[in-house]
Design a protein around this motif. Structure first.
Motif: not given
Lengths: 122, 122
Positions: A67-68, A82-83, A90-92, A105-107
């Motif tokens: 899931s997302m 900030q991330l 973080v994706s470009d 982005a990924h946690d």
């Protein structure tokens, strides 16, 4: 017939709940309640989208990700900055569409998530 | 700092997307768009709760289930009856709380989901 009228909640299972809750509080600014979550009040013009993707959908991250979640933000560029400053993956890619701007982005547990800056007034 | 302001979406990966979409349309009354989902407009007084649970949380179903969605309904008893009549696996438990009534069931792919009848006005 009876019908679902909205999305009342989404609950994620963490490998390390305490660490993941701390991560979302620190990087995405979620004021975590004592019970480990937050109740986001609905605001005028807003919406929550729900969808089922096919098994091979690349949009949902790695195949094992089942899931997302899409998180609303006020200023996508500022959130992405900030991330990145914090060293988060973080994706470009940023997607500009008629229904808003999107980033990804990924946690800390590897879950891809979506950030969404809706158009003004939505 | 930048903060998440709400839950903009939740996206589920299906083993068989076509079948699962048809199941949610038939049993939970979700008017599925051509793109496989629905945009639920926010209504006054409503909210979406987001939370991170620990790895061993029984609330989220089987240990392999990594997330659970809570769906708002207008009449929980009527929805549970509709599901039972259709042969859907529905939990016998119903929880009556100050913040509404809750029930649980499983979809055709084995995902536990929550049904929530909020208090009047929420």
């Amino acid at each position: 017939m009876e019908r679902v009228t909205g999305i009342g909640g989404v609950f994620l299972r963490a490998r390390d709940g305490e660490a993941l809750r701390a991560w979302y509080a620190e990087h995405l600014g979620v004021d975590m309640g004592e019970w480990g979550g937050k109740q986001f009040a609905w605001t005028p013009g807003g919406s929550t989208t729900w969808a089922i993707f096919d098994a091979d959908a690349e949009h949902l991250g790695e195949p094992a990700q089942s899931s997302m979640v899409n998180y609303r933000v006020t200023d996508l560029d500022a959130m992405l900055a900030q991330l990145r400053t914090a060293g988060v993956t973080v994706s470009d890619e940023v997607s500009d569409t008629d229904y808003g701007r999107f980033g990804w982005a990924h946690d800390i547990e590897g879950n891809k998530f979506e950030l969404w800056q809706p158009p003004a007034g939505e």
